[in-house]
Enzyme design. Sequence first.
Site, PDB file in Angstrom:
ATOM      1  N   LYS A 126       0.867  -1.194   0.000  1.00  0.00           N
ATOM      2  CA  LYS A 126       0.000   0.000   0.000  1.00  0.00           C
ATOM      3  C   LYS A 126       0.893   1.230   0.000  1.00  0.00           C
ATOM      4  CE  LYS A 126      -4.423   0.951   0.143  1.00  0.00           C
ATOM      5  NZ  LYS A 126      -5.567   0.143  -0.340  1.00  0.00           N
ATOM      6  N   GLY A 165      -5.322   2.596  -7.441  1.00  0.00           N
ATOM      7  CA  GLY A 165      -5.985   3.710  -6.760  1.00  0.00           C
ATOM      8  C   GLY A 165      -6.512   3.326  -5.378  1.00  0.00           C
ATOM      9  N   ASP A 166      -6.886   4.326  -4.645  1.00  0.00           N
ATOM     10  CA  ASP A 166      -7.585   4.193  -3.353  1.00  0.00           C
ATOM     11  C   ASP A 166      -8.189   5.586  -3.120  1.00  0.00           C
ATOM     12  OD1 ASP A 166      -7.755   2.157  -0.909  1.00  0.00           O
ATOM     13  OD2 ASP A 166      -7.483   4.122  -0.024  1.00  0.00           O
TER      14      ASP A 166
HETATM   15  P1  NDP Z   1     -12.817   7.861  -3.198  1.00  0.00           P
HETATM   16  O1  NDP Z   1     -11.746   8.847  -2.965  1.00  0.00           O
HETATM   17  O2  NDP Z   1     -13.321   7.652  -4.571  1.00  0.00           O
HETATM   18  O3  NDP Z   1     -14.084   8.168  -2.260  1.00  0.00           O
HETATM   19  C1  NDP Z   1     -13.929   8.241  -0.896  1.00  0.00           C
HETATM   20  C2  NDP Z   1     -15.270   8.575  -0.281  1.00  0.00           C
HETATM   21  O4  NDP Z   1     -15.177   8.432   1.123  1.00  0.00           O
HETATM   22  C3  NDP Z   1     -15.695  10.013  -0.525  1.00  0.00           C
HETATM   23  O5  NDP Z   1     -17.089  10.079  -0.540  1.00  0.00           O
HETATM   24  C4  NDP Z   1     -15.123  10.732   0.675  1.00  0.00           C
HETATM   25  O6  NDP Z   1     -15.788  11.940   0.986  1.00  0.00           O
HETATM   26  C5  NDP Z   1     -15.369   9.709   1.759  1.00  0.00           C
HETATM   27  N1  NDP Z   1     -14.351   9.872   2.804  1.00  0.00           N
HETATM   28  C6  NDP Z   1     -13.021   9.754   2.676  1.00  0.00           C
HETATM   29  N2  NDP Z   1     -12.417   9.989   3.842  1.00  0.00           N
HETATM   30  C7  NDP Z   1     -13.382  10.256   4.714  1.00  0.00           C
HETATM   31  C8  NDP Z   1     -13.382  10.570   6.077  1.00  0.00           C
HETATM   32  N3  NDP Z   1     -12.248  10.661   6.789  1.00  0.00           N
HETATM   33  N4  NDP Z   1     -14.595  10.758   6.677  1.00  0.00           N
HETATM   34  C9  NDP Z   1     -15.745  10.663   5.955  1.00  0.00           C
HETATM   35  N5  NDP Z   1     -15.802  10.369   4.656  1.00  0.00           N
HETATM   36  C10 NDP Z   1     -14.635  10.171   4.049  1.00  0.00           C
HETATM   37  O7  NDP Z   1     -12.259   6.484  -2.589  1.00  0.00           O
HETATM   38  P2  NDP Z   1     -12.770   5.003  -2.847  1.00  0.00           P
HETATM   39  O8  NDP Z   1     -14.230   4.967  -3.095  1.00  0.00           O
HETATM   40  O9  NDP Z   1     -11.844   4.400  -3.828  1.00  0.00           O
HETATM   41  O10 NDP Z   1     -12.441   4.332  -1.435  1.00  0.00           O
HETATM   42  C11 NDP Z   1     -13.419   4.230  -0.400  1.00  0.00           C
HETATM   43  C12 NDP Z   1     -13.005   3.119   0.544  1.00  0.00           C
HETATM   44  O11 NDP Z   1     -12.937   1.881  -0.189  1.00  0.00           O
HETATM   45  C13 NDP Z   1     -11.647   3.266   1.203  1.00  0.00           C
HETATM   46  O12 NDP Z   1     -11.678   2.667   2.484  1.00  0.00           O
HETATM   47  C14 NDP Z   1     -10.719   2.435   0.301  1.00  0.00           C
HETATM   48  O13 NDP Z   1      -9.570   2.009   0.987  1.00  0.00           O
HETATM   49  C15 NDP Z   1     -11.657   1.267  -0.012  1.00  0.00           C
HETATM   50  N6  NDP Z   1     -11.360   0.484  -1.184  1.00  0.00           N
HETATM   51  C16 NDP Z   1     -11.205   1.042  -2.408  1.00  0.00           C
HETATM   52  C17 NDP Z   1     -10.971   0.244  -3.509  1.00  0.00           C
HETATM   53  C18 NDP Z   1     -10.886   0.804  -4.886  1.00  0.00           C
HETATM   54  O14 NDP Z   1     -10.785   0.000  -5.822  1.00  0.00           O
HETATM   55  N7  NDP Z   1     -10.954   2.102  -5.089  1.00  0.00           N
HETATM   56  C19 NDP Z   1     -10.810  -1.215  -3.388  1.00  0.00           C
HETATM   57  C20 NDP Z   1     -11.078  -1.710  -2.054  1.00  0.00           C
HETATM   58  C21 NDP Z   1     -11.316  -0.877  -1.009  1.00  0.00           C
HETATM   59  P3  NDP Z   1     -15.241  13.331   0.396  1.00  0.00           P
HETATM   60  O15 NDP Z   1     -15.649  13.319  -1.048  1.00  0.00           O
HETATM   61  O16 NDP Z   1     -15.883  14.389   1.193  1.00  0.00           O
HETATM   62  O17 NDP Z   1     -13.758  13.290   0.576  1.00  0.00           O
HETATM   63  O1  2IT Z   2      -7.914  -1.606  -0.971  1.00  0.00           O
HETATM   64  C1  2IT Z   2      -7.827  -2.086  -2.118  1.00  0.00           C
HETATM   65  O2  2IT Z   2      -7.983  -3.285  -2.344  1.00  0.00           O
HETATM   66  C2  2IT Z   2      -7.548  -1.154  -3.217  1.00  0.00           C
HETATM   67  N1  2IT Z   2      -7.460   0.045  -2.993  1.00  0.00           N
HETATM   68  C3  2IT Z   2      -7.332  -1.682  -4.614  1.00  0.00           C
HETATM   69  C4  2IT Z   2      -5.957  -2.253  -4.758  1.00  0.00           C
HETATM   70  C5  2IT Z   2      -5.560  -2.620  -6.155  1.00  0.00           C
HETATM   71  O3  2IT Z   2      -4.365  -2.919  -6.324  1.00  0.00           O
HETATM   72  O4  2IT Z   2      -6.394  -2.634  -7.060  1.00  0.00           O
END
Ligand code: NDP
Ligand code: 2IT
Length: 451
Positions: A126, A165-166
Amino acid sequence: MPYIKSKIESLKRSNCALDTTFFQAVEEVLISIKPLIDADPTYAKHSIIDRILTPDRMVKFKVTWMDDKQNIKVNTGYRVQFNNALGPYKGGLRFHPSVNEDILNFLGFEQIFKNSLTGLPIGGGKGGSDFDPKGKSDFEVMKFCKAFMTELHKYIGPRIDVPAGDIGVGAREIGYLFGQYKKITSTYEGILTGKPHMFGGSLMRPEATGYGLIYFTQRMLEIEDKEPLKDKICTVSGSGNVAIYTIEKLYSLGAIPVTCSCSKGMIYDKRGIDLNLIKEIKLQRRGCLEGYLETYPDASYIKIEDYPKNTHPVWDIPCYAAFPCATQNELTQEDAKKLIKNKCTVVAEGANMPSTTEAINLFHKSTVMFAPAKAANAGGVAVSEFEMSQNASMTPWSAQRVDEKLKETMFSLCDNVSRTAKEYGVTGNYVDGANIAGFKRVADAMIAEGV
Ligand code: NDP
Ligand code: 2IT
């Protein structure tokens, strides 16, 4: 002292402070794997726990860039390469002001077991930065990404470490990062996943985590003999990549997702969230969810700052299924009590570790079925591995092929977790099932590879 307890105690005494997210993630895994460790002394003999708790390395670097007003800015960048017993380090990059070593250690540690559960050849890693993309111009984001990659490129490669991404890192950021890697190294390689399709990104990678979450939930409901999602009220938190495609898949199954949220507030629309509007607000305008009310004045917008600190308005809304898709520890003990009281059937985690330990313990004592992140959100990284495969063979797959393989992966992952829980005497406990199955595959590889 029993083995697992002694490991937790020594972790408490080490430099890993008790209130860290890393400790929270580790303690859960160690408690879960007790039946496996008790049944087979091989893991203790090979010191697997000590070895798996320590990352192979954590790189930390300075990122210097210039904003649009010619001010010089300094951020910190990180990459934690946790474990590569099963394949190249693999895991996302997070750009958010809260990013620090603790957060990345927790995310990197969780990623080892998630990636193992996919059954694919990927290790755990990560990375990210405390850079905040919010309020920055496209040009500033590009300059930051280029400066970040100028350092990161030294540590990654298609067979070494493949970031994605994340939070705060989507296709735009991945594009800039890829462009800089290419410029510095003169190679056109699959060193990142989640790329735009025009230069090697897999179709369906944007959708993968959210769709995968719903596939997992569908399968879990089937296994546990519960009603499917069709016509059911669902609540979702977050409004980023994971939340958006969770909502999209819920609609395609005939469910009714009624909420989404961001760091400032929550939208509740009892007719069902207008997803196209959310996509426009969050993905195109990069704006605030409150803008939803301009089109739907009768929906509700609740500000987080007007709400008690230890609870979140999304979990007040009665629902059949709840999907926390924003961030870690966003679903507390108080929230769990509300979901249980409102007779929620299933909570499935789209974000990484969104439920606190206390909330999970309450779910396990109740009738709520609980699907932990490392199993339920593994669809994103699984499709990332499909992207690596497409890049290596220089053969793009159709969207249909990716989606079918994603569904198959999530169904068999869910079956494996459920079966493992049963095998180790904790039937229906998907946390223990996921931790045992995920740990075992990595640990067996570590033993076979030697010290
Ligand atoms: P994005 O940046 O696309 O979206 C994040 C969302 O979460 C936004 O709505 C954001 O609000 C909100 N958010 C972030 N931080 C906070 C906080 N501290 N308090 C409240 N709301 C918050 O990220 P993702 O959708 O990619 O990721 C969301 C979650 O999913 C994370 O935990 C990530 O680790 C996990 N994840 C992502 C994957 C992926 O493929 N992208 C894969 C597996 C897990 P705001 O717009 O106001 O910042
Ligand atoms: O938390 C997760 O699994 C991710 N943010 C995606 C990781 C990845 O390599 O696609």
